[in-house]
Design a protein around this motif. Structure first.
Motif, PDB file in Angstrom:
ATOM      1  N   ASP A 113       0.832  -1.203   0.000  1.00  9.12           N
ATOM      2  CA  ASP A 113       0.000   0.000   0.000  1.00  9.12           C
ATOM      3  C   ASP A 113       0.865   1.252   0.000  1.00  9.12           C
ATOM      4  O   ASP A 113       1.721   1.434   0.867  1.00  9.12           O
ATOM      5  N   THR A 144       0.173   4.372   0.584  1.00 10.18           N
ATOM      6  CA  THR A 144       0.012   5.313   1.697  1.00 10.18           C
ATOM      7  C   THR A 144       0.877   4.888   2.885  1.00 10.18           C
ATOM      8  O   THR A 144       1.510   5.702   3.545  1.00 10.18           O
ATOM      9  N   LEU A 145       0.903   3.597   3.142  1.00  9.58           N
ATOM     10  CA  LEU A 145       1.647   3.133   4.315  1.00  9.58           C
ATOM     11  C   LEU A 145       3.153   3.212   4.124  1.00  9.58           C
ATOM     12  O   LEU A 145       3.896   3.436   5.061  1.00  9.58           O
ATOM     13  N   GLU A 184       6.141   9.161  -1.600  1.00  8.39           N
ATOM     14  CA  GLU A 184       6.200   7.708  -1.788  1.00  8.39           C
ATOM     15  C   GLU A 184       7.495   7.234  -2.429  1.00  8.39           C
ATOM     16  O   GLU A 184       7.858   6.076  -2.317  1.00  8.39           O
ATOM     17  N   MET A 231      -4.296   9.341   9.078  1.00 12.26           N
ATOM     18  CA  MET A 231      -4.614   8.810   7.761  1.00 12.26           C
ATOM     19  C   MET A 231      -4.062   7.394   7.618  1.00 12.26           C
ATOM     20  O   MET A 231      -4.713   6.495   7.103  1.00 12.26           O
ATOM     21  N   LYS A 232      -2.822   7.223   8.104  1.00 11.41           N
ATOM     22  CA  LYS A 232      -2.203   5.905   8.008  1.00 11.41           C
ATOM     23  C   LYS A 232      -2.899   4.906   8.929  1.00 11.41           C
ATOM     24  O   LYS A 232      -3.097   3.751   8.561  1.00 11.41           O
ATOM     25  N   ASN A 286      -5.982   4.836   9.908  1.00  8.74           N
ATOM     26  CA  ASN A 286      -7.243   4.414   9.297  1.00  8.74           C
ATOM     27  C   ASN A 286      -7.020   3.442   8.147  1.00  8.74           C
ATOM     28  O   ASN A 286      -7.761   2.482   7.981  1.00  8.74           O
ATOM     29  N   ARG A 287      -5.964   3.714   7.404  1.00 10.63           N
ATOM     30  CA  ARG A 287      -5.670   2.856   6.255  1.00 10.63           C
ATOM     31  C   ARG A 287      -5.295   1.451   6.730  1.00 10.63           C
ATOM     32  O   ARG A 287      -5.695   0.443   6.126  1.00 10.63           O
ATOM     33  N   ILE A 288      -4.523   1.373   7.808  1.00  4.50           N
ATOM     34  CA  ILE A 288      -4.129   0.057   8.338  1.00  4.50           C
ATOM     35  C   ILE A 288      -5.360  -0.751   8.725  1.00  4.50           C
ATOM     36  O   ILE A 288      -5.503  -1.918   8.350  1.00  4.50           O
ATOM     37  N   GLU A 302      -8.339  -0.428   7.744  1.00  6.01           N
ATOM     38  CA  GLU A 302      -9.080  -0.791   6.536  1.00  6.01           C
ATOM     39  C   GLU A 302      -8.457  -2.008   5.845  1.00  6.01           C
ATOM     40  O   GLU A 302      -9.155  -2.950   5.470  1.00  6.01           O
ATOM     41  N   LEU A 303      -7.123  -1.991   5.736  1.00  5.92           N
ATOM     42  CA  LEU A 303      -6.433  -3.095   5.063  1.00  5.92           C
ATOM     43  C   LEU A 303      -6.630  -4.416   5.814  1.00  5.92           C
ATOM     44  O   LEU A 303      -6.851  -5.462   5.208  1.00  5.92           O
ATOM     45  N   ASN A 356     -10.175  -5.690   5.438  1.00  2.63           N
ATOM     46  CA  ASN A 356     -10.498  -6.227   4.107  1.00  2.63           C
ATOM     47  C   ASN A 356      -9.725  -7.483   3.750  1.00  2.63           C
ATOM     48  O   ASN A 356     -10.151  -8.232   2.885  1.00  2.63           O
TER      49      ASN A 356
END
Lengths: 355, 698
Positions: free
Chosen positions: A205, A207-208, A236, A331-332, A334-336, A338-339, A342
């Protein structure tokens, strides 16, 4: 009370991320979640008490009130290694057990984060399998899947564990897009055939892996010359601007989420980077750029950072930062979550450890 | 449009000063020297400056005085406030002379942005900041801090460098060269070269437009305006920052990119702009246009009193692409009548060293009468018997009446000085050496072609735009920026012929595909991360059977993984091996100033070394495309050398126009390349073998 030790084949495999994700999800399901990192290796000073940076971060994220010394009972200090090498008995097992029973109190589940790789701490008889066995808990193995050699690593890691019932399964992390199909179609069935449960395959990912410009500034001790309002931008990749200006624009355009590292005197490259709308400019050698360039960067909302180091040294630092950045931004976080939600079968993990 | 900027009835100087040596004093004095309208000093600390009533702010100026133009010379940090007050007072034009804006860093950049925002809000136009100001000799307006007023003339000049302005003014004073309008552009925060081009085009007192530029703000608009204006009057641009070091200097000086020189050359030639290589060239050309008519064509007569100069000039003409006129019979007869027998009656005409002014005049007249002569270069070497002053006088007289250009080169120093002075006083340029006269003549001739040029928009080409859009959208969804062979269909969408091809993921699939396509085949790696396949072992040629394919497959995968361990490999592509063609490249790079810049060149191993490529700004029509193909040095190789069969050039032209349309249709394409395009013998077309595309955000 249930518990699980999150271990990994190597450093920087994503243990902290998995702890954050698992913990957050379990909390949402209504469980009281505890956390400990028995061996702290990233030392920081928290109000006069030595602590581990990851552990401290986790304490904040989960809103834990346990004392720092219980969350990270053993710190990897020079004293500790020295004593271990000369054979001083430190009664680490007792420290560990006491801390664990304190942390466990009133919790439905405790997440235990390993230190470094699976074998880390072996010289104190505190490698991840040893800790798991002493605390009578399970192991979840996180492996970063960069190539098919990750399969070798997993099989090898399993051989280091005496009691295979202790290890509940693995999560394959940071799987590149190009490998994803192969991993789900071939690698996962292969591991399952060998009796290894795969709880999840987490794709790589961007973002991470990214790092904020403020992190870069902090790490490089840089001075912000322009674009001070945009230091939360995420980077990135990085480019080294040492080419001819027209090719530079082409390169930069291919990956605009980048930092461009170049000399302060390369005004043409600096403008090319601004034109390609990259995330930030890192100027090396403590050479101040022309004021006109700074004016343009400010116009374009692109931060310009001046660093003392030479280009080679700066590249090494930035290379180290990207992909290994610690997780601090919401942001990170939340992304974690989410990952993990899922891609990881959290319910089965919970059931396996007896939740 | 900018009428009040150049023809104001009243001008306010905000920051006017009585202290000698201050810019606020210099501007005020310059205005007072020549300007007939009213001049209003603004300064809160004075009631009166140089005998004029002074007001604390522009808002305090009595209502019965309508200020058309305000010149601002206060320190940068006060400028936004002053512009705001001008806006409130209804002033529509401001010149910001003050420095300390974008050129000076972050704070300055913020101030400049603020100034533009305020000016926009009030519908005002702003020249500068960080400029010298402007001069208009028709309205006797000197709203600058230049040391002197320009002579009146018909050359309009704009300059991004204040120093080039002042140096040119001083040079022009010494050489009696006059200007209609003289504008220092400064940072071009609001008014740019494009606004001034339009203004100069409309200005009856301007015959020729010159510009010193370090960059262009809006390239496509510039081309559009230049195409219209260059048909009315010549535009000469001196664009600096051509080389790597020069462009770096531009960047650090102005905080802008100098831009690629190829793009400027292409854009200028596609829009009728004459490019000068030095200040001297620019002024040489401008003086020629200023005083001389435009020749019909490029047949030149050389008139000299010295053989050596004549020969040098003949050589220079030939190198510059000018022809030496062949004279009519009558011309030679008339020359023989009066010139001494030892003279040369053919071109170059040598009247010999002892020629009198009268003889010069006679010969000049005879040459002007010759219908085959389009222009004359007149050379004079100061020999013992040469009456330079008389010759200059006669030439000036003839020049005034002539409908053909006469460019003079009186070569020398002290002895020709008086002749040069006479020519200058009659506004006729004297070129110190013949080559400069030839270069100017070449420019006059070039303009005769530019004036007649038509710019036809390319015809629309049938294409499946939706299909191309879908390919790009899918890439956007995958966040894929570089596209390769897997996106071959984008060419099909524009009816560009592509080689028979199939993409496969496994060895059995690959062999199956090869059997279907038919041997021999070519196998290439498909990966968006790999742009130079051959560098990483990603191409295998001439595979003749399944065994070849199997071995090639394994070694190729192993090579690519070794060189590019992180590359995402999407599979392999097998193609029919095409033989008997020539490889060419068609490319596009989105230029910072001008947009899509098309490139054409011969392919193959030596292409990087030879750099034999041509450029054009898209969109291009068929004629432009033909010109691109024919412009490369190795064009004869395509046209067929030594009985070789010519290549299908029409198919290249066709492909170029299709690519042009594609990149115009999809501005998100930042970079594109068909490499190679295999061109088959005439009548057999061409096939695209490989592509590369970089996509940006829309």
């Amino acid at each position: 009370m249930a518990s699980i030790l999150i271990s990994s084949s190597e450093k920087y495999s994503g243990k902290s991320a998995v702890c954050i994700g698992l913990g957050t999800i379990l909390k949402r399901k209504g469980y009281t979640v505890g956390y400990m990192k028995p061996i702290g290796n990233l030392l920081v000073d928290i109000n006069g008490v030595l602590a581990d940076e990851d552990a401290e971060e986790m304490r904040r994220i989960f809103g834990l009130t346990d004392p720092i010394k219980d969350i990270t009972p053993i710190l990897l200090t020079e004293n500790l290694t020295h004593d271990a090498l000369v054979g001083v008995e430190k009664e680490l097992d007792k420290t560990l057990n006491d801390a664990y029973s304190n942390v466990s109190e009133g919790k439905d589940v405790v997440l235990i984060e390993g230190a470094g790789g699976i074998g880390g701490g072996a010289m104190y008889n505190l490698s991840d399998p040893e800790v798991a066995s002493k605390l009578n808990t399970h192991i979840l193995l996180i492996t970063r899947y960069d190539s098919v050699f990750a399969v070798d690593r997993i099989l090898c890691d399993f051989k280091t564990i005496d009691d295979l019932d202790m290890i509940v399964g693995v999560i394959l992390n940071e799987v590149p897009d190009s490998e994803y199909e192969k991993v789900t179609e071939l690698v996962v069935p292969f591991l399952e055939n060998r009796g290894i449960t795969v709880f999840g395959v987490i794709p790589q990912d961007a973002t991470l892996r990214s790092v904020t410009i403020s992190d870069i500034i902090e790490d490089l001790h840089g001075e912000v010359l322009a674009g001070a309002d945009h230091l939360d931008n995420l980077v990135e990749h990085y480019f080294v601007g040492a080419m001819e200006v027209n090719s530079a624009i082409k390169y930069f355009r291919r990956a605009p989420n980048s930092a461009v590292i170049t000399g302060g005197d390369r005004s043409d490259i600096q403008l090319a980077a601004i034109e390609a709308k990259v995330r930030c400019l890192i100027l090396t050698g403590n050479l101040r750029p022309s004021e006109a360039v700074l004016g343009s960067a400010e116009h374009a909302d692109i931060p310009v950072i001046l660093v003392r180091g030479d280009t080679m040294g700066t590249i090494e630092r930035v290379e180290h930062l990207i992909g290994r950045a610690r997780i601090k931004q919401d942001m990170k976080l939340n992304r974690i979550v989410e990952l993990i939600e899922n891609n990881v079968d959290v319910d089965t993990i919970a059931k396996t450890i007896g939740l | 449009m900018l009428k009040e900027l150049f023809y104001p009835e009243s001008v306010a100087v905000i920051g006017a000063s009585r202290t000698k040596g201050k810019v606020g004093r210099a501007v005020l004095e310059n205005l007072l020297n020549d300007f007939k309208g009213s001049v209003i000093p603004i300064n809160p600390k004075s009631d009166e400056i140089l005998g004029l009533p002074c007001y604390p702010t522009i808002l305090d100026v009595p209502d019965n005085i309508k200020v058309d133009l305000a010149v601002i010379v206060v320190p940068a940090r006060f400028v936004p406030g002053m512009i705001n007050e001008c806006g409130r007072a209804g002033v529509k034009n401001v010149i910001v002379i003050s420095a300390g804006f974008k050129e000076s860093g972050v704070e300055g950049a913020k101030l400049e942005r603020e100034c533009v925002a305020i000016a926009t809000k009030y519908g005002m136009r702003m020249l500068g900041p960080n400029c010298l100001g402007l001069i208009d000799t028709t309205s006797n307006l000197n709203a600058s801090f230049a040391a002197s007023m320009a002579h009146s003339g018909n050359i309009a000049l704009m300059s991004q460098s204040g120093a080039i302005c002042t140096a040119t003014l001083d040079w022009a004073d010494a050489n009696e060269v006059g200007f209609s309008k003289f504008v220092s552009l400064g940072n071009k925060a609001d008014l740019t070269e494009n606004d001034l081009l339009l203004e100069f085009a409309d200005d009856d007192s301007t015959a020729v437009i010159t510009a010193y530029l370090e960059g262009i703000k809006d390239g496509p608009q510039f081309m559009d305006i230049a195409r219209r204006v260059s048909k009315i009057k010549p535009i000469i641009v001196l664009k600096s920052g051509r080389t790597a070091v020069g462009s770096r200097a531009v960047s650090s000086h102005t905080g802008t990119l100098a831009g690629s020189d190829e793009a400027y050359n292409a854009a200028f030639s596609q829009s009728g702009v004459i490019r000068a290589d030095s200040v001297e060239d620019m002024l040489d050309y401008a003086r020629a246009f200023s005083s001389q008519p435009i020749p019909r064509s490029k047949n030149i007569a050389i008139l000299t009193n010295a053989g050596g100069l004549g020969i040098l000039t003949a050589d220079a003409c030939s190198t510059a692409g000018l022809s030496l006129a062949s004279f009519e019979e009558n011309t030679i007869l008339r020359l023989r009548e009066r010139l001494p027998p030892a003279a040369n009656f053919y071109n170059p005409v040598d009247v010999l060293g002892d020629a009198s002014a009268e003889l010069y005049g006679y010969a000049l007249e005879v040459l002007l009468d010759d219908k085959g002569v389009d222009g004359i270069i007149l050379l004079t070497s100061p020999q013992a018997m040469t009456a330079v002053d008389e010759i200059a006088t006669i030439v000036a007289e003839k020049s005034d009446l002539s409908k053909k250009p006469i460019l003079c080169s009186f070569v020398g120093g002290t002895m020709i000085a008086e002749g040069e002075r006479i020519l200058n006083s009659r506004q006729i340029p004297n070129y110190s050496f013949p080559e400069r006269a030839v270069a100017s003549m070449r420019t006059l001739c070039a303009y005769s072609e530019i004036r007649g040029q038509t710019y036809n928009s390319p015809l629309s080409i049938g294409s499946d735009k939706e299909m191309a859009a879908e390919i790009l959208e899918n890439a956007a969804k995958r966040n894929q920026r570089t596209l390769g062979l897997e996106s071959f269909d984008i060419l099909k969408a524009y009816n560009i012929p592509v080689v028979a091809t199939e993409i496969t993921k496994t060895l059995p699939q690959t062999i199956e595909a090869c059997e279907k396509i038919g041997y021999p085949v070519v196998m290439k790696i498909v990966s968006p991360d790999i742009s130079h396949k051959s560098d990483v072992g990603g191409i295998r040629l001439n595979l003749k059977n399944a065994d070849d394919v199997e071995r090639a497959y394994h070694t190729m995968m192993s090579d690519v993984r070794r060189y590019m361990p992180d590359a995402h490999i999407a599979g392999v592509q097998v193609q029919k091996m095409v033989a008997g063609g020539k490889e060419v490249i068609i490319g596009m790079n989105l230029d910072v100033q001008f947009g899509p810049l098309l490139m054409f060149g011969l392919g193959g191993t030596y292409v990087e070394f030879l750099k034999d490529v041509s450029f054009a700004v898209a969109p291009i029509n068929k004629d432009d495309a033909k010109h691109m193909v024919a412009s490369i040095k190795t064009y004869p190789l395509l046209a067929g050398v030594r009985g070789e069969e010519p290549s299908d050039i029409d198919s290249i032209v066709d492909t170029l126009t299709k690519v042009s349309q594609m990149v115009v249709d999809f501005p998100q394409i930042l970079e594109f390349e068909i490499n190679p395009l295999m061109v088959l013998p005439d009548g057999q077309g061409c096939v695209a073998m490989d592509i590369r595309l970089t996509r940006g955000d829309e």
